[in-house]
Enzyme design. Sequence first.
Site, PDB file in Angstrom:
ATOM      1  N   THR A  88       0.864  -1.188   0.000  1.00  0.00           N
ATOM      2  CA  THR A  88       0.000   0.000   0.000  1.00  0.00           C
ATOM      3  C   THR A  88       0.900   1.237   0.000  1.00  0.00           C
ATOM      4  O   THR A  88       1.074   1.885   1.033  1.00  0.00           O
ATOM      5  CB  THR A  88      -0.935   0.018   1.220  1.00  0.00           C
ATOM      6  OG1 THR A  88      -0.165  -0.269   2.407  1.00  0.00           O
ATOM      7  CG2 THR A  88      -2.044  -0.993   1.096  1.00  0.00           C
ATOM      8  N   PHE A 160       1.752  -6.031  13.041  1.00  0.00           N
ATOM      9  CA  PHE A 160       2.651  -5.150  13.798  1.00  0.00           C
ATOM     10  C   PHE A 160       4.106  -5.618  13.785  1.00  0.00           C
ATOM     11  O   PHE A 160       4.927  -5.108  14.545  1.00  0.00           O
ATOM     12  CB  PHE A 160       2.155  -5.019  15.248  1.00  0.00           C
ATOM     13  CG  PHE A 160       0.751  -4.486  15.334  1.00  0.00           C
ATOM     14  CD1 PHE A 160       0.500  -3.125  15.202  1.00  0.00           C
ATOM     15  CD2 PHE A 160      -0.334  -5.341  15.482  1.00  0.00           C
ATOM     16  CE1 PHE A 160      -0.802  -2.625  15.247  1.00  0.00           C
ATOM     17  CE2 PHE A 160      -1.635  -4.867  15.530  1.00  0.00           C
ATOM     18  CZ  PHE A 160      -1.874  -3.506  15.415  1.00  0.00           C
ATOM     19  N   GLU A 163      10.597  -5.399  10.528  1.00  0.00           N
ATOM     20  CA  GLU A 163      11.588  -6.044   9.684  1.00  0.00           C
ATOM     21  C   GLU A 163      12.811  -6.362  10.529  1.00  0.00           C
ATOM     22  O   GLU A 163      13.192  -5.590  11.401  1.00  0.00           O
ATOM     23  CB  GLU A 163      11.977  -5.133   8.516  1.00  0.00           C
ATOM     24  CG  GLU A 163      10.911  -5.112   7.453  1.00  0.00           C
ATOM     25  CD  GLU A 163      11.254  -4.218   6.279  1.00  0.00           C
ATOM     26  OE1 GLU A 163      12.444  -4.056   5.964  1.00  0.00           O
ATOM     27  OE2 GLU A 163      10.311  -3.679   5.686  1.00  0.00           O
ATOM     28  N   CYS A 272       7.657   1.814   6.376  1.00  0.00           N
ATOM     29  CA  CYS A 272       6.328   2.040   6.958  1.00  0.00           C
ATOM     30  C   CYS A 272       6.126   3.341   7.730  1.00  0.00           C
ATOM     31  O   CYS A 272       5.162   4.037   7.453  1.00  0.00           O
ATOM     32  CB  CYS A 272       5.949   0.836   7.805  1.00  0.00           C
ATOM     33  SG  CYS A 272       5.623  -0.582   6.717  1.00  0.00           S
TER      34      CYS A 272
HETATM   35  N1  LIG Z   1       7.242  -4.651   5.821  1.00  0.00           N
HETATM   36  C1  LIG Z   1       6.791  -4.600   7.068  1.00  0.00           C
HETATM   37  O1  LIG Z   1       7.567  -4.714   8.021  1.00  0.00           O
HETATM   38  C2  LIG Z   1       5.333  -4.414   7.356  1.00  0.00           C
HETATM   39  C3  LIG Z   1       4.430  -4.105   6.338  1.00  0.00           C
HETATM   40  N2  LIG Z   1       3.090  -3.914   6.636  1.00  0.00           N
HETATM   41  C4  LIG Z   1       2.137  -3.640   5.570  1.00  0.00           C
HETATM   42  O2  LIG Z   1       1.900  -4.866   4.847  1.00  0.00           O
HETATM   43  C5  LIG Z   1       1.649  -4.601   3.466  1.00  0.00           C
HETATM   44  C6  LIG Z   1       2.608  -5.419   2.607  1.00  0.00           C
HETATM   45  O3  LIG Z   1       3.901  -4.944   2.852  1.00  0.00           O
HETATM   46  P1  LIG Z   1       5.216  -5.791   2.497  1.00  0.00           P
HETATM   47  O4  LIG Z   1       5.023  -7.227   2.830  1.00  0.00           O
HETATM   48  O5  LIG Z   1       6.353  -5.049   3.114  1.00  0.00           O
HETATM   49  O6  LIG Z   1       5.239  -5.639   0.898  1.00  0.00           O
HETATM   50  P2  LIG Z   1       6.328  -6.204  -0.119  1.00  0.00           P
HETATM   51  O7  LIG Z   1       6.537  -5.161  -1.139  1.00  0.00           O
HETATM   52  O8  LIG Z   1       7.489  -6.757   0.634  1.00  0.00           O
HETATM   53  O9  LIG Z   1       5.593  -7.486  -0.812  1.00  0.00           O
HETATM   54  C7  LIG Z   1       4.441  -7.430  -1.569  1.00  0.00           C
HETATM   55  C8  LIG Z   1       4.344  -8.650  -2.494  1.00  0.00           C
HETATM   56  O10 LIG Z   1       3.104  -8.569  -3.232  1.00  0.00           O
HETATM   57  C9  LIG Z   1       3.325  -9.039  -4.545  1.00  0.00           C
HETATM   58  N3  LIG Z   1       2.251  -8.556  -5.425  1.00  0.00           N
HETATM   59  C10 LIG Z   1       2.084  -7.317  -5.959  1.00  0.00           C
HETATM   60  N4  LIG Z   1       0.929  -7.257  -6.651  1.00  0.00           N
HETATM   61  C11 LIG Z   1       0.341  -8.479  -6.543  1.00  0.00           C
HETATM   62  C12 LIG Z   1      -0.889  -9.035  -7.019  1.00  0.00           C
HETATM   63  N5  LIG Z   1      -1.767  -8.326  -7.736  1.00  0.00           N
HETATM   64  N6  LIG Z   1      -1.174 -10.319  -6.695  1.00  0.00           N
HETATM   65  C13 LIG Z   1      -0.305 -11.065  -5.967  1.00  0.00           C
HETATM   66  N7  LIG Z   1       0.862 -10.591  -5.495  1.00  0.00           N
HETATM   67  C14 LIG Z   1       1.187  -9.315  -5.780  1.00  0.00           C
HETATM   68  C15 LIG Z   1       4.707  -8.553  -4.893  1.00  0.00           C
HETATM   69  O11 LIG Z   1       5.275  -9.314  -5.961  1.00  0.00           O
HETATM   70  C16 LIG Z   1       5.452  -8.748  -3.542  1.00  0.00           C
HETATM   71  O12 LIG Z   1       6.078 -10.014  -3.476  1.00  0.00           O
HETATM   72  C17 LIG Z   1       1.753  -3.079   3.319  1.00  0.00           C
HETATM   73  O13 LIG Z   1       0.472  -2.513   3.462  1.00  0.00           O
HETATM   74  C18 LIG Z   1       2.608  -2.664   4.509  1.00  0.00           C
HETATM   75  O14 LIG Z   1       2.359  -1.328   4.901  1.00  0.00           O
HETATM   76  C19 LIG Z   1       2.604  -4.057   7.909  1.00  0.00           C
HETATM   77  C20 LIG Z   1       3.449  -4.393   8.945  1.00  0.00           C
HETATM   78  C21 LIG Z   1       4.874  -4.592   8.754  1.00  0.00           C
HETATM   79  O1  LIG Z   2       4.145  -1.058   9.893  1.00  0.00           O
HETATM   80  C1  LIG Z   2       5.269  -1.515   9.797  1.00  0.00           C
HETATM   81  O2  LIG Z   2       5.786  -1.857   8.738  1.00  0.00           O
HETATM   82  C2  LIG Z   2       6.128  -1.687  11.007  1.00  0.00           C
HETATM   83  O3  LIG Z   2       6.826  -0.431  11.252  1.00  0.00           O
HETATM   84  C3  LIG Z   2       7.746  -0.470  12.351  1.00  0.00           C
HETATM   85  O4  LIG Z   2       8.736  -1.473  12.153  1.00  0.00           O
HETATM   86  P1  LIG Z   2      10.067  -1.220  11.262  1.00  0.00           P
HETATM   87  O5  LIG Z   2       9.852  -0.071  10.337  1.00  0.00           O
HETATM   88  O6  LIG Z   2      10.431  -2.543  10.703  1.00  0.00           O
HETATM   89  O7  LIG Z   2      11.254  -0.826  12.262  1.00  0.00           O
HETATM   90  P2  LIG Z   2      11.375  -0.148  13.708  1.00  0.00           P
HETATM   91  O8  LIG Z   2      12.210  -1.040  14.533  1.00  0.00           O
HETATM   92  O9  LIG Z   2      10.091   0.282  14.256  1.00  0.00           O
HETATM   93  O10 LIG Z   2      12.254   1.148  13.367  1.00  0.00           O
HETATM   94  C4  LIG Z   2      11.742   2.193  12.538  1.00  0.00           C
HETATM   95  C5  LIG Z   2      12.716   3.343  12.484  1.00  0.00           C
HETATM   96  O11 LIG Z   2      12.743   4.037  13.731  1.00  0.00           O
HETATM   97  C6  LIG Z   2      14.086   4.222  14.154  1.00  0.00           C
HETATM   98  N1  LIG Z   2      14.112   4.227  15.638  1.00  0.00           N
HETATM   99  C7  LIG Z   2      13.478   3.262  16.336  1.00  0.00           C
HETATM  100  C8  LIG Z   2      13.512   3.255  17.717  1.00  0.00           C
HETATM  101  C9  LIG Z   2      14.189   4.272  18.411  1.00  0.00           C
HETATM  102  O12 LIG Z   2      14.249   4.343  19.662  1.00  0.00           O
HETATM  103  N2  LIG Z   2      14.820   5.230  17.675  1.00  0.00           N
HETATM  104  C10 LIG Z   2      14.804   5.236  16.300  1.00  0.00           C
HETATM  105  O13 LIG Z   2      15.382   6.149  15.666  1.00  0.00           O
HETATM  106  C11 LIG Z   2      14.851   3.062  13.534  1.00  0.00           C
HETATM  107  O14 LIG Z   2      16.229   3.362  13.428  1.00  0.00           O
HETATM  108  C12 LIG Z   2      14.178   2.932  12.196  1.00  0.00           C
HETATM  109  O15 LIG Z   2      14.733   3.824  11.256  1.00  0.00           O
HETATM  110  C13 LIG Z   2       6.958  -0.830  13.618  1.00  0.00           C
HETATM  111  O16 LIG Z   2       7.860  -0.934  14.726  1.00  0.00           O
HETATM  112  C14 LIG Z   2       6.208  -2.154  13.441  1.00  0.00           C
HETATM  113  O17 LIG Z   2       5.414  -2.411  14.602  1.00  0.00           O
HETATM  114  C15 LIG Z   2       5.296  -2.040  12.206  1.00  0.00           C
HETATM  115  O18 LIG Z   2       4.621  -3.266  11.979  1.00  0.00           O
END
Ligand SMILES: NC(=O)C1=CN([C@@H]2O[C@H](COP(=O)(O)OP(=O)(O)OC[C@H]3O[C@@H](n4cnc5c(N)ncnc54)[C@H](O)[C@@H]3O)[C@@H](O)[C@H]2O)C=CC1
Ligand SMILES: O=C(O)[C@H]1O[C@H](OP(=O)(O)OP(=O)(O)OC[C@H]2O[C@@H](n3ccc(=O)[nH]c3=O)[C@H](O)[C@@H]2O)[C@H](O)[C@@H](O)[C@@H]1O
Length: 436
Positions: A88, A160, A163, A272
């Site tokens: 998204t 939540f 990475e 994110c």
């Molecule tokens: N990356 C993170 O740490 C977190 C991400 N989120 C949320 O989760 C969602 C997904 O994020 P990520 O996993 O990081 O994305 P990503 O970019 O790592 O992976 C998305 C996958 O979807 C696939 N894709 C794209 N269009 C498609 C379609 N039409 N059908 C099937 N597959 C398709 C892509 O090839 C890719 O492998 C986002 O909304 C993000 O904000 C939430 C919590 C943590």
């Molecule tokens: O929605 C998401 O994708 C995710 O976003 C963050 O996770 P992430 O981005 O993987 O990493 P964080 O560990 O939260 O760090 C985010 C950023 O904040 C910075 N940070 C974090 C903690 C801190 O004390 N100070 C600080 O500068 C980190 O260096 C980094 O650049 C949230 O922590 C997750 O709960 C959420 O699911």
Amino acid sequence: MNLSIIGSGYVGTTVAACFADLGHDVVNIDIDESVVETINAGDAPIHEEGLSELIAEHAGPNGSGRLRATTDYAAVRDTEVTFLCLPTPQNDDGSIDLSIMEAGASQLGETLADAPGWHTVVVKSTVVPGSTADTITPILERESGKTAGEDFGVGMNPEFLREGTAVHDFLSPDKVVLGADDDRALEDMRAVFDPLVQAADAPVVETDTRTAEMIKYANNGFLAAKVSLINDLGNICKELGVDAYEVADAIGLDDRISAQFLQSGVGWGGSCFPKDTRAIISAAEATGYEPAVLNAAVEVNDRQPARLVALLAEHLEGEFEGAEIAVLGLAFKPGTDDMRNSRAIPVIDDLQERGATVTAYDPVAADNAPNYVDDVTYADSAAGALDGADGAVVVTDWDEFAALDAEFDAMATPIVVDGRRVIERRDGITYEGLTW
Ligand SMILES: NC(=O)C1=CN([C@@H]2O[C@H](COP(=O)(O)OP(=O)(O)OC[C@H]3O[C@@H](n4cnc5c(N)ncnc54)[C@H](O)[C@@H]3O)[C@@H](O)[C@H]2O)C=CC1
Ligand SMILES: O=C(O)[C@H]1O[C@H](OP(=O)(O)OP(=O)(O)OC[C@H]2O[C@@H](n3ccc(=O)[nH]c3=O)[C@H](O)[C@@H]2O)[C@H](O)[C@@H](O)[C@@H]1O
């Protein structure tokens, strides 16, 4: 249960492998054939601690058979619940771009047209309040010719995980949020999560989809604002000659504040926090409300890289032209090669605009870095980057930087500006902390 997970990126792959490990039969659906092949070979398509072991255990020739991947949406029909884990991203104005979700929902809806019986669709992607009910559900209804709440259910289950610690975070959640607009969808979601909730003894929050969507933005917005607040306070500390880390250690003892997310420095990046804060700000502004605190959180975050470079400028007396500067760390945080919105990007841009040449070192992100910055020389080690440098800045808190010592002696002028509080002050270097 039989589950399909659409989108096999950071979230989808982790969720699929963990659900398989919890006993479900899972199919990952992705448009990227290389991702599908990798999973079916029993390997992880992304680097996350513990993920390759889980995938090897459940997918591939020697796996339990509980996890497989395909590019074919038809696999959905053999499952009871589908999770949408698609990206998204943001539009240029910061608002959420739902086009990938819409495309995925459209393909899913077409597939559901021929699916026998009830099916529950769960949005796991981060989407602004109202997206599930007002955008995704109507597409599913239109493409399937079926009615939500009667023929199929719709839920929203924000994720939540972080990475770098994705598997651990998913399997040990602080909470599980189940948003649903009909009882049967909620029952399905409860059944899917029951093994996890039992194993992790996790609290469950049951609510409607709109509230579940907002909980995700409130969670990320709060954490991003917390880091920006400690950075704002840290900047004040620096100006007044106080160590922000000593202050943070003390205030973190207050349970109401907590010690987590109090590390001040060069700010937050990643895929994110930046996108989600802007998306919820944009959604708020569309209603006519100006979210003053979240706007300030973004503003403070945007300032930190320039403050880091300005501190170095003071020691170089503004003489960046021809200076060789070492940048230690490129990833947005340690434990990942992800450089999306890394603070290294504005730091390097600023250094180069001022006329400096940059040599950077990161233990894992260097291969990815040319997608984000130009004209940077990459060293194989921190020592290599520091050798002959006129100054160094620390952008990512990799553990190995804490062990640096004699390496600084090889600098032409040993000036170190630390944006993450990882380097020990020592004799022989001019050391400057960003907030201490
Ligand atoms: N990356 C993170 O740490 C977190 C991400 N989120 C949320 O989760 C969602 C997904 O994020 P990520 O996993 O990081 O994305 P990503 O970019 O790592 O992976 C998305 C996958 O979807 C696939 N894709 C794209 N269009 C498609 C379609 N039409 N059908 C099937 N597959 C398709 C892509 O090839 C890719 O492998 C986002 O909304 C993000 O904000 C939430 C919590 C943590
Ligand atoms: O929605 C998401 O994708 C995710 O976003 C963050 O996770 P992430 O981005 O993987 O990493 P964080 O560990 O939260 O760090 C985010 C950023 O904040 C910075 N940070 C974090 C903690 C801190 O004390 N100070 C600080 O500068 C980190 O260096 C980094 O650049 C949230 O922590 C997750 O709960 C959420 O699911």
